[in-house]
Design a protein around this motif. Structure first.
Motif: not given
Length: 119
Positions: A36-56
């Protein structure tokens, strides 16, 4: 939202490595849609790397490249902003792939053109 340190993102990326990036993102968006909280664009979070980079490994390569660039600039006593301005041939404030390739080449960093485009 929570802020994640690079080591936490790396650990998460290692654990999710077998899953394709698209599946990771679809799961995240489905879970987040229940909040229910306001959502930030995932691309602006540190987690974006988890969704765009295949591996560490991708993160490590990028970090190594940034370190090499900094090392070469320090060796030549050049500030980052001065180097950027020098290589931004058209002066538009953005380095194109060809400008970036030229920068790497003049700094002595051997990069295949395909790698520069992916960076």
């Amino acid at each position: 939202e929570h802020e994640f340190e690079p080591r936490h993102v790396g650990a998460l990326l290692r654990s999710l490595q077998p899953s394709p990036c698209a599946d990771r993102l679809a799961w995240w968006l489905a879970v987040r849609s229940c909040r229910r909280r306001p959502r930030r664009d995932w691309q602006l979070t540190p987690l974006a790397k988890v969704f765009t980079d295949a591996s560490e490994h991708v993160l490590l390569q990028r970090t190594a490249l940034v370190s090499a660039v900094h090392r070469q600039l320090r060796k030549r006593h050049i500030y980052v902003q001065d180097a950027f301005n020098y290589f931004d041939h058209d002066g538009n404030g953005v380095l194109t792939c060809s400008e970036l390739f030229s920068a790497f080449k003049s700094l002595g960093l051997q990069m295949p053109p395909a790698s520069v485009h992916a960076a």
